[in-house]
Design an enzyme around this catalytic site. Structure first.
Site, PDB file in Angstrom:
ATOM      1  N   THR A 137      35.791  50.287  30.481  1.00 31.69           N
ATOM      2  CA  THR A 137      34.676  50.389  31.430  1.00 31.69           C
ATOM      3  C   THR A 137      35.247  50.256  32.838  1.00 31.69           C
ATOM      4  O   THR A 137      36.245  49.566  33.052  1.00 31.69           O
ATOM      5  CB  THR A 137      33.607  49.308  31.170  1.00 31.69           C
ATOM      6  N   ILE A 154      34.401  48.856  35.891  1.00 29.44           N
ATOM      7  CA  ILE A 154      34.543  47.607  36.635  1.00 29.44           C
ATOM      8  C   ILE A 154      35.582  46.710  35.967  1.00 29.44           C
ATOM      9  O   ILE A 154      36.408  46.084  36.644  1.00 29.44           O
ATOM     10  CB  ILE A 154      33.177  46.907  36.790  1.00 29.44           C
ATOM     11  N   CYS A 155      35.598  46.693  34.653  1.00 33.17           N
ATOM     12  CA  CYS A 155      36.600  45.905  33.928  1.00 33.17           C
ATOM     13  C   CYS A 155      37.997  46.464  34.207  1.00 33.17           C
ATOM     14  O   CYS A 155      38.959  45.692  34.362  1.00 33.17           O
ATOM     15  CB  CYS A 155      36.308  45.907  32.431  1.00 33.17           C
ATOM     16  N   GLN A 156      38.106  47.774  34.278  1.00 32.48           N
ATOM     17  CA  GLN A 156      39.396  48.386  34.595  1.00 32.48           C
ATOM     18  C   GLN A 156      39.872  47.946  35.976  1.00 32.48           C
ATOM     19  O   GLN A 156      41.029  47.546  36.145  1.00 32.48           O
ATOM     20  CB  GLN A 156      39.297  49.912  34.533  1.00 32.48           C
ATOM     21  N   MET A 174      41.153  44.348  35.861  1.00 31.74           N
ATOM     22  CA  MET A 174      42.473  44.206  35.256  1.00 31.74           C
ATOM     23  C   MET A 174      43.556  44.823  36.143  1.00 31.74           C
ATOM     24  O   MET A 174      44.650  44.266  36.282  1.00 31.74           O
ATOM     25  CB  MET A 174      42.506  44.819  33.861  1.00 31.74           C
TER      26      MET A 174
END
Length: 154
Positions: A44, A46-48, A51
């Site tokens: 996803t 925003i998660c990318q 990280m």
């Protein structure tokens, strides 16, 4: 329980696999600060970004003797494929897959209705005590400046 209530408590012990299938446990990291950076799900946007921010600042974490760890409920093979896709080479991304979300549940940040964790950062000091914690809106990328400020202050 609000996430701030975690501050000054002992961090729960964990032993989770990273994207390469290696065990990572809190006890093995004693003597270093640890940042648990929870993100809801791999693959996803925003998660990318969350990280990639950790990966991009990895050397700064090392300067502060802090081990950043990305954590989500995704299975290890999923984390491995995602790490390769987004070019994560230093950051360990841990799988809180089974028992499903156990670490997030122990910290009170598991979203039962969704089956994944809140987006949150939890800083653990060298002795294993939680010294800073913040929950973010699911659609917000955590602010690394405030994370580094917390690291400097603890």
């Amino acid at each position: 329980m609000t996430i701030e209530k975690l501050i000054n408590s002992e961090a729960p012990q964990f032993n989770l696999k990273d994207q390469d299938g290696n065990n990572v446990s809190l006890s093995d990291l004693k003597g270093q600060k640890v940042l648990l950076s929870f993100h809801p799900l791999a693959w996803t946007g925003i998660c990318q970004t969350q990280m990639e921010d950790l990966e991009g600042h990895y050397s700064l974490f090392e300067e502060y003797d802090t081990v950043p760890l990305g954590v989500s409920v995704d299975a290890t093979p999923c984390k491995k494929a995602w790490a390769k896709e987004i070019d994560i080479t230093n950051l360990k991304m841990l799988s809180d897959f089974w028992p499903h979300g156990a670490l997030a549940k122990n910290l009170g940040i598991f979203r039962d209705e969704d089956g994944f964790s809140e987006r949150a950062n939890i800083l653990i000091d060298q002795s294993g005590k939680i010294v800073w914690a913040k929950k973010y809106e699911i659609d917000d990328v955590p602010d690394l400046e405030e994370v580094f400020e917390a690291i400097k202050n603890h």
